[in-house]
Scaffold this active site. Structure first.
Site, PDB file in Angstrom:
ATOM      1  CB  CYS A  83      59.646 146.910  73.919  1.00 40.14           C
ATOM      2  SG  CYS A  83      58.136 146.805  74.877  1.00 40.14           S
ATOM      3  CD  GLU A 137      59.092 145.618  66.764  1.00 41.30           C
ATOM      4  OE1 GLU A 137      59.859 146.036  65.863  1.00 41.30           O
ATOM      5  OE2 GLU A 137      58.082 146.239  67.135  1.00 41.30           O
ATOM      6  NE  ARG A 146      56.792 158.209  74.086  1.00 43.70           N
ATOM      7  CZ  ARG A 146      55.742 158.042  74.899  1.00 43.70           C
ATOM      8  NH1 ARG A 146      55.144 159.066  75.456  1.00 43.70           N
ATOM      9  NH2 ARG A 146      55.289 156.817  75.158  1.00 43.70           N
ATOM     10  CG  HIS A 204      56.006 146.359  70.133  1.00 43.25           C
ATOM     11  ND1 HIS A 204      57.249 146.724  69.674  1.00 43.25           N
ATOM     12  CD2 HIS A 204      55.939 146.788  71.431  1.00 43.25           C
ATOM     13  CE1 HIS A 204      57.908 147.341  70.654  1.00 43.25           C
ATOM     14  NE2 HIS A 204      57.143 147.378  71.727  1.00 43.25           N
TER      15      HIS A 204
HETATM   16  N1  PCA Z   1      55.925 148.413  75.954  1.00 44.52           N
HETATM   17  C1  PCA Z   1      57.054 149.326  76.100  1.00 44.52           C
HETATM   18  C2  PCA Z   1      57.795 148.817  77.294  1.00 44.52           C
HETATM   19  C3  PCA Z   1      56.860 147.894  78.005  1.00 44.52           C
HETATM   20  C4  PCA Z   1      55.778 147.624  77.043  1.00 44.52           C
HETATM   21  O1  PCA Z   1      54.864 146.813  77.193  1.00 44.52           O
HETATM   22  C5  PCA Z   1      57.875 149.501  74.850  1.00 44.52           C
HETATM   23  O2  PCA Z   1      57.329 149.370  73.733  1.00 44.52           O
HETATM   24  O3  PCA Z   1      59.063 149.807  74.952  1.00 44.52           O
END
Ligand code: PCA
Length: 203
Positions: free
Chosen positions: A141, A78, A88, A165
């Protein structure tokens, strides 16, 4: 040198969170740096509080957070965290903020301070798909990434921070046709590679 790595507990009806499965499997020492592992809840605010508590306790040189991005194909490094919550689905504490600033006094956004392009390149060299992502979403996140960068910025700390991610694990998509996934082994290798790049960049 110390690198704090955070991951989330399962959310949204999943029984595992790949980020936590990866976290558990990371080596405890990478390129001479101590790897400190922390699970945080998939919950607005509490996740940041837990991370800050740990940052105060261990005083890391870098913080790398990992989270599940169901539906993404590759390891996404990111670039930026934005000052907004827009959930959501409710988090694990039932909170569902909509169009709510994370910190009304914070900057609109913070860029990751880890070398995102070098990380993507190094992971791809391991033959694992990776790319820079320009949005960490508006759920927990992004909230955690923003919260950590905001804390570092406000306190003028010399700590690098960023967020990666990762896709679903194979076992999570058995009942989700046409959904991308990645093996645990590849994701562990990718995150260890990212940590290596971060450590080398700070040396
Ligand atoms: N993914 C979520 C929150 C916790 C996770 O592992 C996100 O992408 O916001």
């Amino acid at each position: 040198m110390k690198v704090l790595v955070t991951a989330f507990d399962p959310f949204g009806g999943e029984s595992v969170n790949p980020s936590y499965e990866v976290l558990k499997n990371l080596k405890d020492n990478i390129e001479g740096a101590e790897v400190i592992k922390l699970q945080v809840p998939t919950a607005f605010y509490v996740s940041v509080e837990k991370a800050i508590e740990k940052i105060k306790e261990v005083n890391p040189d870098a913080v790398l957070s990992i989270g599940q991005a169901g539906g993404r194909y590759d390891i996404s490094v990111e670039r930026v965290a934005i000052n907004i919550d827009d959930a959501r689905i409710p988090d694990n504490m039932g909170q569902q903020p909509i169009d709510t600033p994370i910190d009304p006094e914070g900057e609109p956004a913070y860029f990751a301070t880890i070398p995102i392009k070098e990380i993507v390149e190094a992971i791809r060299k391991e033959n694992i798909p990776a790319s820079v992502s320009n949005s960490a979403g508006t759920y927990v996140c992004n909230h955690l990434m923003y919260g950590i960068l905001n804390y570092i910025h406000k306190n003028k700390l010399n700590i690098k921070a960023g967020f990666i991610h990762i896709p679903y694990l194979p076992e999570q998509v058995l009942e989700k046709p046409n959904t991308p996934y990645m093996s645990l082994g590849d994701m562990v290798r990718a995150i260890e590679t990212a940590i290596k790049v971060i450590v080398k960049a700070m040396a």
